[in-house]
Motif scaffolding. Structure first.
Motif, PDB file in Angstrom:
ATOM      1  N   THR A  18      23.225  13.902   0.317  1.00  0.00           N
ATOM      2  CA  THR A  18      23.604  14.630   1.482  1.00  0.00           C
ATOM      3  C   THR A  18      24.338  14.241   2.634  1.00  0.00           C
ATOM      4  O   THR A  18      25.442  14.752   3.226  1.00  0.00           O
ATOM      5  CB  THR A  18      22.328  15.367   2.143  1.00  0.00           C
ATOM      6  N   GLN A  20      26.663  11.699   1.947  1.00  0.00           N
ATOM      7  CA  GLN A  20      27.919  11.729   1.803  1.00  0.00           C
ATOM      8  C   GLN A  20      28.660  13.201   1.999  1.00  0.00           C
ATOM      9  O   GLN A  20      29.843  13.088   2.362  1.00  0.00           O
ATOM     10  CB  GLN A  20      27.964  11.567   0.170  1.00  0.00           C
ATOM     11  N   HIS A  21      28.076  14.250   1.630  1.00  0.00           N
ATOM     12  CA  HIS A  21      28.485  15.570   1.978  1.00  0.00           C
ATOM     13  C   HIS A  21      28.747  15.577   3.400  1.00  0.00           C
ATOM     14  O   HIS A  21      29.828  16.026   3.862  1.00  0.00           O
ATOM     15  CB  HIS A  21      27.660  16.697   1.406  1.00  0.00           C
ATOM     16  N   ARG A  22      27.848  15.420   4.405  1.00  0.00           N
ATOM     17  CA  ARG A  22      27.728  15.730   5.717  1.00  0.00           C
ATOM     18  C   ARG A  22      28.902  14.837   6.515  1.00  0.00           C
ATOM     19  O   ARG A  22      29.470  15.367   7.330  1.00  0.00           O
ATOM     20  CB  ARG A  22      26.515  15.505   6.344  1.00  0.00           C
ATOM     21  N   ARG A  24      31.736  14.105   5.655  1.00  0.00           N
ATOM     22  CA  ARG A  24      33.250  14.815   5.398  1.00  0.00           C
ATOM     23  C   ARG A  24      33.860  15.373   6.455  1.00  0.00           C
ATOM     24  O   ARG A  24      35.169  15.340   6.651  1.00  0.00           O
ATOM     25  CB  ARG A  24      33.330  15.430   4.135  1.00  0.00           C
ATOM     26  N   SER A  25      32.939  15.970   7.422  1.00  0.00           N
ATOM     27  CA  SER A  25      33.531  16.534   8.478  1.00  0.00           C
ATOM     28  C   SER A  25      33.886  15.615   9.648  1.00  0.00           C
ATOM     29  O   SER A  25      34.700  16.238  10.565  1.00  0.00           O
ATOM     30  CB  SER A  25      32.712  17.938   8.749  1.00  0.00           C
ATOM     31  N   ARG A  54      34.376   6.004   3.540  1.00  0.00           N
ATOM     32  CA  ARG A  54      34.795   7.154   4.075  1.00  0.00           C
ATOM     33  C   ARG A  54      35.876   6.795   5.246  1.00  0.00           C
ATOM     34  O   ARG A  54      36.804   7.586   5.211  1.00  0.00           O
ATOM     35  CB  ARG A  54      33.697   8.099   4.531  1.00  0.00           C
ATOM     36  N   SER A  65      37.166  17.556   6.787  1.00  0.00           N
ATOM     37  CA  SER A  65      36.968  18.857   6.060  1.00  0.00           C
ATOM     38  C   SER A  65      35.892  19.722   7.157  1.00  0.00           C
ATOM     39  O   SER A  65      35.391  19.133   7.945  1.00  0.00           O
ATOM     40  CB  SER A  65      36.167  18.883   4.806  1.00  0.00           C
ATOM     41  N   GLY A  67      33.158  22.035   8.164  1.00  0.00           N
ATOM     42  CA  GLY A  67      31.614  22.152   7.727  1.00  0.00           C
ATOM     43  C   GLY A  67      30.789  22.432   8.982  1.00  0.00           C
ATOM     44  O   GLY A  67      31.116  22.013  10.159  1.00  0.00           O
ATOM     45  N   GLU A  74      19.582  20.718   1.953  1.00  0.00           N
ATOM     46  CA  GLU A  74      18.647  19.891   1.603  1.00  0.00           C
ATOM     47  C   GLU A  74      17.042  20.266   1.791  1.00  0.00           C
ATOM     48  O   GLU A  74      16.255  19.721   1.414  1.00  0.00           O
ATOM     49  CB  GLU A  74      18.593  18.290   1.810  1.00  0.00           C
TER      50      GLU A  74
END
Length: 106
Positions: A18, A20-22, A24-25, A54, A65, A67, A74
């Motif tokens: 999660t 890694q996803h978060r 990105r913004s 990153r 990105s 978001g 999660e």
């Protein structure tokens, strides 16, 4: 730079996937803040590796990105439907055999 709070809500409890996803913004400045926070508070090698990768990507031209940092996929929602367990689906109670415990007959 030493922050008291990270730029991501609930950062400390996020699973790595999660996180890694978060991240990105986040932009370069926010990534540097997050790295400083992690180095000061947790200093977890695996997390720092992800954060540095990153940041390197952003320095090489990657764009943050869009978001919503408040979105938390999660966190599971409440269960749907009811339980199929009931009196009609419960196994019969297991008691002593009619003759009692075999050890007691000695």
């Amino acid at each position: 730079m030493n922050r008291k709070t990270p730029p991501i809500p609930d950062y400390e409890g996020l699973p790595i996937a999660t996180l890694q996803h978060r991240i990105r913004s986040l932009d370069e400045e926010q990534m540097r803040e997050l790295i400083a926070y992690e180095e000061h508070h947790g200093n977890r090698t695996g997390v720092l590796e992800i954060l540095h990768q990153r940041l390197h990507g952003l320095e090489e031209g990657a764009e943050p990105s869009e978001g919503d940092q408040a979105f938390q996929p999660e966190t599971p929602g409440p269960p749907q439907g009811g339980s199929p367990v009931g009196e009609d689906t419960t196994a019969p109670r297991q008691g002593l055999p009619p003759e009692g415990y075999p050890e007691a007959r000695r």
